[in-house]
Design a protein around this motif. Structure first.
Motif, PDB file in Angstrom:
ATOM      1  N   ALA A   1      -4.150   1.616  77.299  1.00  0.00           N
ATOM      2  CA  ALA A   1      -4.555   1.616  75.900  1.00  0.00           C
ATOM      3  C   ALA A   1      -3.367   1.751  74.956  1.00  0.00           C
ATOM      4  O   ALA A   1      -3.474   1.430  73.777  1.00  0.00           O
ATOM      5  N   ARG A   2      -2.227   2.243  75.451  1.00  0.00           N
ATOM      6  CA  ARG A   2      -1.025   2.433  74.636  1.00  0.00           C
ATOM      7  C   ARG A   2       0.189   1.878  75.388  1.00  0.00           C
ATOM      8  O   ARG A   2       1.065   2.623  75.834  1.00  0.00           O
ATOM      9  N   PRO A   3       0.260   0.559  75.586  1.00  0.00           N
ATOM     10  CA  PRO A   3       1.366  -0.001  76.389  1.00  0.00           C
ATOM     11  C   PRO A   3       2.737   0.216  75.758  1.00  0.00           C
ATOM     12  O   PRO A   3       3.700   0.530  76.455  1.00  0.00           O
ATOM     13  N   GLU A   4       2.828   0.060  74.430  1.00  0.00           N
ATOM     14  CA  GLU A   4       4.131   0.237  73.781  1.00  0.00           C
ATOM     15  C   GLU A   4       4.621   1.675  73.882  1.00  0.00           C
ATOM     16  O   GLU A   4       5.803   1.926  74.132  1.00  0.00           O
ATOM     17  N   GLY A   5       3.703   2.642  73.700  1.00  0.00           N
ATOM     18  CA  GLY A   5       4.087   4.042  73.817  1.00  0.00           C
ATOM     19  C   GLY A   5       4.528   4.398  75.220  1.00  0.00           C
ATOM     20  O   GLY A   5       5.489   5.164  75.406  1.00  0.00           O
ATOM     21  N   SER A   6       3.863   3.827  76.232  1.00  0.00           N
ATOM     22  CA  SER A   6       4.253   4.086  77.621  1.00  0.00           C
ATOM     23  C   SER A   6       5.651   3.571  77.902  1.00  0.00           C
ATOM     24  O   SER A   6       6.467   4.245  78.546  1.00  0.00           O
ATOM     25  N   ILE A   7       5.934   2.361  77.420  1.00  0.00           N
ATOM     26  CA  ILE A   7       7.258   1.775  77.649  1.00  0.00           C
ATOM     27  C   ILE A   7       8.333   2.580  76.925  1.00  0.00           C
ATOM     28  O   ILE A   7       9.415   2.825  77.478  1.00  0.00           O
ATOM     29  N   ALA A   8       8.050   3.026  75.705  1.00  0.00           N
ATOM     30  CA  ALA A   8       9.033   3.803  74.941  1.00  0.00           C
ATOM     31  C   ALA A   8       9.355   5.118  75.645  1.00  0.00           C
ATOM     32  O   ALA A   8      10.527   5.497  75.777  1.00  0.00           O
ATOM     33  N   GLU A   9       8.335   5.831  76.118  1.00  0.00           N
ATOM     34  CA  GLU A   9       8.570   7.097  76.815  1.00  0.00           C
ATOM     35  C   GLU A   9       9.330   6.884  78.122  1.00  0.00           C
ATOM     36  O   GLU A   9      10.264   7.630  78.441  1.00  0.00           O
ATOM     37  N   GLY A  10       8.938   5.882  78.881  1.00  0.00           N
ATOM     38  CA  GLY A  10       9.618   5.609  80.146  1.00  0.00           C
ATOM     39  C   GLY A  10      11.057   5.201  79.947  1.00  0.00           C
ATOM     40  O   GLY A  10      11.950   5.608  80.703  1.00  0.00           O
ATOM     41  N   TYR A  11      11.322   4.410  78.909  1.00  0.00           N
ATOM     42  CA  TYR A  11      12.691   3.958  78.657  1.00  0.00           C
ATOM     43  C   TYR A  11      13.590   5.112  78.239  1.00  0.00           C
ATOM     44  O   TYR A  11      14.725   5.237  78.713  1.00  0.00           O
ATOM     45  N   VAL A  12      13.111   5.973  77.354  1.00  0.00           N
ATOM     46  CA  VAL A  12      13.915   7.107  76.888  1.00  0.00           C
ATOM     47  C   VAL A  12      14.245   8.038  78.048  1.00  0.00           C
ATOM     48  O   VAL A  12      15.379   8.520  78.196  1.00  0.00           O
ATOM     49  N   ALA A  13      13.253   8.301  78.909  1.00  0.00           N
ATOM     50  CA  ALA A  13      13.495   9.168  80.068  1.00  0.00           C
ATOM     51  C   ALA A  13      14.499   8.543  81.025  1.00  0.00           C
ATOM     52  O   ALA A  13      15.402   9.225  81.539  1.00  0.00           O
ATOM     53  N   ASP A  14      14.382   7.238  81.259  1.00  0.00           N
ATOM     54  CA  ASP A  14      15.297   6.558  82.178  1.00  0.00           C
ATOM     55  C   ASP A  14      16.718   6.537  81.619  1.00  0.00           C
ATOM     56  O   ASP A  14      17.685   6.714  82.364  1.00  0.00           O
ATOM     57  N   GLU A  15      16.855   6.334  80.320  1.00  0.00           N
ATOM     58  CA  GLU A  15      18.191   6.299  79.728  1.00  0.00           C
ATOM     59  C   GLU A  15      18.860   7.671  79.800  1.00  0.00           C
ATOM     60  O   GLU A  15      20.072   7.764  80.045  1.00  0.00           O
ATOM     61  N   ALA A  16      18.098   8.732  79.598  1.00  0.00           N
ATOM     62  CA  ALA A  16      18.662  10.076  79.683  1.00  0.00           C
ATOM     63  C   ALA A  16      19.122  10.379  81.111  1.00  0.00           C
ATOM     64  O   ALA A  16      20.204  10.931  81.332  1.00  0.00           O
ATOM     65  N   LEU A  17      18.301  10.013  82.087  1.00  0.00           N
ATOM     66  CA  LEU A  17      18.672  10.243  83.484  1.00  0.00           C
ATOM     67  C   LEU A  17      19.882   9.402  83.884  1.00  0.00           C
ATOM     68  O   LEU A  17      20.733   9.852  84.659  1.00  0.00           O
ATOM     69  N   THR A  18      19.961   8.190  83.358  1.00  0.00           N
ATOM     70  CA  THR A  18      21.106   7.328  83.668  1.00  0.00           C
ATOM     71  C   THR A  18      22.405   7.935  83.158  1.00  0.00           C
ATOM     72  O   THR A  18      23.426   7.942  83.854  1.00  0.00           O
ATOM     73  N   PHE A  19      22.385   8.451  81.942  1.00  0.00           N
ATOM     74  CA  PHE A  19      23.600   9.048  81.383  1.00  0.00           C
ATOM     75  C   PHE A  19      23.996  10.297  82.160  1.00  0.00           C
ATOM     76  O   PHE A  19      25.181  10.517  82.447  1.00  0.00           O
ATOM     77  N   CYS A  20      23.027  11.114  82.542  1.00  0.00           N
ATOM     78  CA  CYS A  20      23.330  12.344  83.287  1.00  0.00           C
ATOM     79  C   CYS A  20      23.838  12.038  84.696  1.00  0.00           C
ATOM     80  O   CYS A  20      24.640  12.800  85.246  1.00  0.00           O
ATOM     81  N   SER A  21      23.362  10.930  85.269  1.00  0.00           N
ATOM     82  CA  SER A  21      23.751  10.616  86.648  1.00  0.00           C
ATOM     83  C   SER A  21      25.229  10.271  86.775  1.00  0.00           C
ATOM     84  O   SER A  21      25.769  10.266  87.886  1.00  0.00           O
ATOM     85  N   MET A  22      25.909   9.966  85.662  1.00  0.00           N
ATOM     86  CA  MET A  22      27.345   9.696  85.734  1.00  0.00           C
ATOM     87  C   MET A  22      28.122  10.922  86.197  1.00  0.00           C
ATOM     88  O   MET A  22      29.223  10.799  86.733  1.00  0.00           O
ATOM     89  N   TYR A  23      27.570  12.100  85.968  1.00  0.00           N
ATOM     90  CA  TYR A  23      28.287  13.343  86.244  1.00  0.00           C
ATOM     91  C   TYR A  23      27.784  14.028  87.513  1.00  0.00           C
ATOM     92  O   TYR A  23      28.159  15.159  87.793  1.00  0.00           O
ATOM     93  N   LEU A  24      26.919  13.340  88.275  1.00  0.00           N
ATOM     94  CA  LEU A  24      26.411  13.905  89.520  1.00  0.00           C
ATOM     95  C   LEU A  24      27.242  13.371  90.672  1.00  0.00           C
ATOM     96  O   LEU A  24      27.346  12.162  90.874  1.00  0.00           O
ATOM     97  N   GLU A  25      27.834  14.271  91.438  1.00  0.00           N
ATOM     98  CA  GLU A  25      28.660  13.883  92.576  1.00  0.00           C
ATOM     99  C   GLU A  25      27.908  14.153  93.874  1.00  0.00           C
ATOM    100  O   GLU A  25      27.147  15.113  93.978  1.00  0.00           O
ATOM    101  N   GLY A  26      28.132  13.287  94.854  1.00  0.00           N
ATOM    102  CA  GLY A  26      27.500  13.462  96.151  1.00  0.00           C
ATOM    103  C   GLY A  26      26.050  13.024  96.182  1.00  0.00           C
ATOM    104  O   GLY A  26      25.335  13.339  97.143  1.00  0.00           O
ATOM    105  N   MET A  27      25.588  12.318  95.153  1.00  0.00           N
ATOM    106  CA  MET A  27      24.207  11.847  95.091  1.00  0.00           C
ATOM    107  C   MET A  27      24.201  10.352  94.812  1.00  0.00           C
ATOM    108  O   MET A  27      25.104   9.823  94.165  1.00  0.00           O
ATOM    109  N   GLN A  28      23.165   9.697  95.304  1.00  0.00           N
ATOM    110  CA  GLN A  28      23.046   8.255  95.087  1.00  0.00           C
ATOM    111  C   GLN A  28      22.435   7.999  93.715  1.00  0.00           C
ATOM    112  O   GLN A  28      21.358   8.484  93.389  1.00  0.00           O
TER     113      GLN A  28
END
Length: 616
Positions: A543-570
């Motif tokens: 019922a809210r496709p745009e809102g779902s995509i916006a929330e998923g994208y923001v969460a993925d971008e935050a995790l992507t930026f943080c993953s640059m500083y994680l060592e020993g993890m894939q």
């Protein structure tokens, strides 16, 4: 950020308005409700500046942002857009921008997709994605370089009113070009003023029309040829023939009557200069976006002076946009797909065939190729077999050849599942046509068609193969610019005029765009189409496709930026490739170790006694 039904943005000075100033339409679905008011449309905008600041704030990414300054080719090969003529001319025109290598060059891709997958519900949502061309060629088209900037809501396509939705992005691009923003470089630990410029857009042909303002329909559908587009009316459609115009004046084909029964005396279309283009745009009337009562239900007809222009694109508000040599790329992905689809359909004589009774009637009207004219006997009409189509027996042999093709893992689809009844090929995707056009069709047609026809198809396939290479030789590309004219003229001698739609004509301009923009694989839609598949996977609430995509994208971008500083993890930055071998373990003897990994589920097979003895 809210957008009303009349495509009017309520932002900045209009943020407190309750009705559209153009048609007085309410901003809300129900303006009289006592509960929380629901807007007609919600445009989701993800600011660009903060994402660019993030690229310079990490020591892992800031070094890649200046690769274009030190990675230019010196051997005559084009490996990156920096080696193209458009980039180099931009640097000459704006030297103050070019002298700071940390200034950002952007590419914009926009396309619509249905977030509900294969459901029958008609819905078109339009994400606008930006990518940075500062980075090396192996990173420019990676998912980690993409920045979702706009999420234009559905359910209908914005069409030519897309400029209203692009308003916040263009306003930010103006600031980034004129004033710039303060950035801190993590690698040098210095503060500098970063500016940004939009180099070009990447989209399919309908989206090309929406963004550029030049309609892709009618006699003047080609944006490059402009008013001199070679086209003519055939039976119930427009055919884009007459490529002899691009040949030299003394070429023998200009005097031939085999093309359309006439000689060709016209000069080639004059190149569209930026000055002439701006002069054409000045004659356009001011068009109010959206649909409102003053427009009525009657479609406004364009006058002759407007040519095929439908609007003055919002991108011309950028100071540098009118001076660019390449503003809107012709997407080779869709051009190749449509050309291959027409070739394959005509070869197999299926529902996609361009060889129809009306196409044969066109040949008779032009007085050419009498052996292909329709014959009538006892009130029945017969269509003679054409040399450019397979016979029923050859059709079966060709389909069996396609059915027997085995491709490397991850290279393409299983063509065995695409062959129907050993006589037709169905269900192909864009990348399947890419493989078919460049790899399989040149081999499959030989032996079943006459030499002159098979050679013409092989030449066309070779042209696509050269243009899609990872590196382009400038001399070879300039040579291809001349060869493509002969290839299209050869095809005009073989196929009926109905075969030549606008997609076949656009092949003519692909080598020139490669000279301007560099390698094609950095200016096509394949990576963005795959990215939109990922956005579609974010939809959890139908019922809210745009809102779902916006929330998923923001969460993925935050995790992507943080993953640059994680060592020993894939993470997505150190994840092994799909076909990366497992390597040899030091804990085992070499003879018991495997350098490969399985690509399917483990299955235990018991060998018979006879098989064991044969292995011994």
């Amino acid at each position: 950020m809210l957008v009303a039904m009349t495509v009017f943005c309520f932002l900045k000075k209009n943020a407190l308005m309750q009705n559209c100033p153009i048609c007085n339409e309410s901003r809300w679905v129900d303006k009289n409700t006592k509960e929380k008011k629901v807007p007609q449309k919600v445009l989701r905008y993800f600011p660009l500046t903060s994402r660019l600041r993030r690229k310079y704030s990490s020591r892992f990414t800031t070094k890649d942002m200046t690769w274009h300054h030190i990675g230019r080719s010196t051997d005559g090969l084009m490996r990156h857009p920096v080696d193209g003529k458009a980039w180099q001319e931009f640097d000459k025109k704006y030297p103050n921008f070019a002298k700071e290598p940390r200034n950002v060059r952007l590419g914009l891709a926009a396309d619509g997709f249905n977030p509900f997958g294969n459901m029958s519900l008609t819905y078109s949502m339009w994400p606008v994605v930006l990518t940075t061309y500062n980075t090396p060629p192996w990173l420019c088209m990676k998912e980690s370089s993409f920045m979702l900037t706009l999420l234009i809501p559905g359910p209908k396509s914005p069409d030519k009113d897309i400029d209203v939705f692009l308003r916040p992005l263009v306003d930010e691009l103006k600031i980034l070009w004129i004033d710039g923003v303060q950035m801190r470089d993590a690698s040098t630990k210095t503060v500098f003023t970063m500016r940004a410029a939009l180099l070009w857009t990447i989209n399919d042909y309908p989206a090309h029309s929406s963004l550029s303002g030049w309609s892709g329909q009618g006699y003047k559908a080609c944006p490059t040829c402009n008013a001199d587009t070679p086209s003519c009316l055939v039976t119930n459609k427009i055919a884009f023939i007459g490529h002899r115009r691009f040949l030299t004046k003394n070429h023998k084909w200009r005097d031939s009557l085999l093309f359309n029964g006439k000689k060709e005396t016209r000069d080639p279309p004059k190149p569209l200069t930026n000055i002439l283009m701006l002069k054409q745009l000045q004659s356009l009337p001011n068009r109010v976006p959206g649909k409102h009562p003053s427009h009525g239900c009657v479609k406004r007809k364009r006058v002759t002076s407007e040519l095929n222009w439908t609007k003055n694109s919002i991108f011309f508000e950028l100071d540098y946009w009118s001076s660019l040599l390449l503003r809107h790329n012709i997407n080779i992905m869709h051009v190749e797909k449509n050309v291959c689809e027409s070739l394959l359909g005509t070869l197999l004589m299926n529902e996609k065939s361009k060889d129809t009774p009306k196409a044969r009637q066109d040949l008779e009207n032009m007085g050419i190729r009498k052996n292909l004219w329709l014959t009538r006997n006892n009130n029945k009409v017969y269509q003679p077999h054409a040399p450019y189509s397979f016979t029923p027996t050859d059709r079966i042999h060709f389909c069996k050849f396609i059915k027997g093709v085995r491709l490397p893992d991850g290279f393409g689809s299983n063509f065995k599942n695409k062959v129907s009844n050993d006589s037709n090929i169905i269900g192909l995707k864009s990348h399947d046509y890419h493989i078919l056009m460049q790899r399989l069709l040149p081999i499959g047609v030989q032996g079943y068609l006459a030499a002159n026809i098979s050679i013409a198809i092989v030449d066309l396939s070779t042209l696509f193969q050269k243009l899609c290479a990872l590196s382009l030789d400038m001399k070879d590309t300039k040579k291809a610019k001349k060869e493509v004219i002969k290839i299209l003229c050869n095809l005009e001698l073989i196929y009926p005029p109905a075969f030549f739609d606008i997609m076949v004509h656009l092949v003519l301009h692909l080598p020139e765009e490669a000279i301007l923009g560099g390698p094609v694989y950095m200016r096509w839609m394949y990576p963005f189409e795959r990215y939109m598949k990922k956005l579609k996977a974010y939809v959890r609430n139908k019922a809210r496709p745009e809102g779902s995509i916006a929330e998923g994208y923001v969460a993925d971008e935050a995790l992507t930026f943080c993953s640059m500083y994680l060592e020993g993890m894939q993470t997505k930055f150190n994840r092994p490739d799909r076909n990366a071998d497992a390597g040899i373990s030091k804990r085992q003897l070499h003879v018991f170790s495997s350098q490969c990994r399985p690509i399917s589920k483990k299955k235990i097979i018991s060998l018979s006694e006879e098989t064991r003895k044969s292995l011994e």
